[in-house]
Design an enzyme around this catalytic site. Structure first.
Site, PDB file in Angstrom:
ATOM      1  CG  HIS A 155      -1.701  -1.209   1.450  1.00 22.90           C
ATOM      2  ND1 HIS A 155      -2.989  -1.409   0.992  1.00 22.90           N
ATOM      3  CD2 HIS A 155      -1.342  -2.351   2.079  1.00 22.90           C
ATOM      4  CE1 HIS A 155      -3.393  -2.613   1.350  1.00 22.90           C
ATOM      5  NE2 HIS A 155      -2.417  -3.214   2.007  1.00 22.90           N
ATOM      6  CB  SER A 276      12.036  22.779 -15.382  1.00 24.00           C
ATOM      7  OG  SER A 276      11.277  23.966 -15.411  1.00 24.00           O
ATOM      8  CE  LYS A 282      11.047  19.626 -10.993  1.00 25.10           C
ATOM      9  NZ  LYS A 282       9.781  20.027 -11.551  1.00 25.10           N
ATOM     10  CD  GLU A 289       7.687  12.387 -15.472  1.00 26.27           C
ATOM     11  OE1 GLU A 289       8.792  12.940 -15.573  1.00 26.27           O
ATOM     12  OE2 GLU A 289       6.637  13.015 -15.309  1.00 26.27           O
TER      13      GLU A 289
END
Ligand code: ARG
Length: 462
Positions: A155, A276, A282, A289
């Site tokens: 979980h 970024s 970043k 992804e």
């Protein structure tokens, strides 16, 4: 439609032509198409359906076309209907009327069925090779991290301690099953549809066994109608890709999570990260992804093609022309994603200290404390209850289990002794999970050895 004009008085409508043409997609089949045509013409010659002279002209012409497409000397004509017509027209341009004999005793239906099968076999082999390499990378990562303790989650809550090696090896198991599926799919690609013709073979004395053998198949397909209707092997490949990409997607999700500031378990190499446009600090895990996103497309390709096929009567229907869009898309994705994923893992930095620090949190040793009480003759359910109360107490006091002193423990049960600290020690509880398939380093070492044997066998049988 220069070649197929006999029956028609008018040219095809401009927009209908756009819908009908498939060369912008199926040009990728040029190599397997020529391979099939070379064998077909050889068989026609052997059976004395065409002359030796015509065969030699055809073979030479086809080989020239292959070379010229490969080298870029011959540009694909995107006005042609499809790659099969393009090659046939080009052949006739080059060698004259002998080129017109190539299609004797053959239909585009068995030609296309053959081409997609040859393509699938080639790609399945390439994918098996790439999956093997990925597993090798994962196994090296596991070998370097046999003692890297990290929290195991259920979980997404800290559950019990494992090692990064064990975590990584879980994915190797998934990917080795995927590899087995590709090896298995290949077995069902071993029959040759060439010679099935449009649907009912032909009256020429063709030798389907010869063609099948020359093309590396085990045998010709047994039913000519099935041969040109069947796309099962493509669906199977699509499923195998979708399933494997789902595994890669789950792994990618973990890479995104584990490389976040909150976890900090992993640091991705610059080659596999992007910045970024506005935030200078970043370093984003875009590759992970995108692989996660591409897996959705692979699932879509599978469901798309299943849906496309489900209402088709025997035998060939033009709907089936669309099969290539699904299969090329999934194959291109899986090949690229696996290469990127392997590179990303090979350059990954594992932050062992962060993993260990996190493994000390979340009362990860609570089950072991209950097991300790069981050793002291307390029934498990009672032990579970006692430890639950101790955890609640620690939450209120903002303490870890090992921070309590013996008097604190005795408040909850008088069976606690000084040895409790040993039994809830992180390393102790990890090293004692040495059951077959467990996370203790010696068990993982055994897992690695057995898995390496499985992978070698799979590779050698593929
Ligand atoms: N480009 C077509 C395909 O890929 C060729 C098959 C055409 N066959 C036919 N019977 N019209 O499916």
């Amino acid at each position: 439609m220069k070649v197929l004009k006999g029956r028609f008085e008018k040219d095809i409508d401009k927009d209908a032509n756009i819908l009908n043409n498939s060369i912008s997609v199926d040009y990728k089949l040029y190599e397997v198409d020529i391979k099939g045509s070379l064998v077909h013409s050889k068989m026609l010659c052997k059976q004395k359906i065409i002359s030796q002279e015509d065969y030699e002209a055809i073979a030479q012409g086809l080989e020239g076309i292959l070379e010229d497409i490969k080298s870029g000397t011959l540009a694909i004509d995107y006005e042609a209907e499809d790659i099969h017509m393009f090659i046939e027209e080009e052949l006739t341009k080059r060698i004259g009327s002998a080129g017109k004999k190539l299609h004797t005793a053959r239909s585009r239906n068995d030609q296309v069925a053959l081409d997609v099968k040859l393509y699938s076999i080639e790609k399945a082999e390439e994918i098996i090779e790439l999956l093997f390499k990925l597993c090798q990378s994962l196994i090296s990562l596991a070998k370097e991290n046999l003692n890297t303790i990290m929290p195991g989650y259920t979980h997404l809550q800290i559950a019990q301690p494992v090692t990064f090696a064990h975590h990584v090896m879980a994915y190797v198991q998934m990917i080795s099953r995927d590899m087995e599926r590709f090896v298995d799919a290949k077995k069902r690609m071993s029959t040759c549809p060439l010679g099935a013709g449009a649907l009912a073979t032909s009256t020429y004395p063709i030798d389907r066994h010869f063609s099948a053998e020359m093309l590396g198949f085990k045998s010709p397909t047994l039913n000519s109608m099935d041969s040109v209707s069947d796309r099962d092997h493509l669906l199977e490949l699509l499923y195998d890709i979708a399933n494997y990409m789902m595994h890669l997607s789950r792994f990618s999700e973990e890479i995104v999570l584990f490389s976040s500031q909150e976890f900090g378990f992993l640091t991705l190499d610059d080659q596999y990260s992007t910045g970024s446009s506005i935030m200078p600090q970043k370093k984003n895990p875009d590759m992970a992804e995108l692989i996660r996103a591409k897996s959705a497309r692979c699932t879509a390709n599978l469901t798309g093609m299943l849906t496309m096929m489900k209402g088709l009567p025997l035998c060939y229907n033009k709907d089936m022309q669309e099969d290539k869009e699904y299969i090329f898309s999934s194959v291109d994705i899986v090949i690229n994603a696996t290469k990127v994923f392997t590179g990303m893992l090979d350059t990954l930095k594992v932050n062992k200290d962060k993993m260990l620090k996190m493994a000390h949190k979340g009362f990860i040793n609570a089950t072991d404390m209950a097991d300790y009480l069981v050793k002291k003759e307390i029934p498990f359910r009672d032990a579970y209850d006692i430890v639950g109360k101790i955890v609640r107490f620690c939450v209120e006091e903002d303490k870890n289990l090992k921070d309590l002193n013996l008097e604190d423990f005795k408040e909850f049960s008088d069976v606690f002794e000084d040895d409790i600290y040993k039994y809830i020690d992180l390393e102790y509880i990890l090293y004692n999970r040495k059951v077959f398939g467990g996370p203790a380093p010696e068990a993982v070492q055994q897992q690695i050895e057995l898995t390496e044997e499985i992978l070698d066998k799979l590779k050698n049988n593929s």
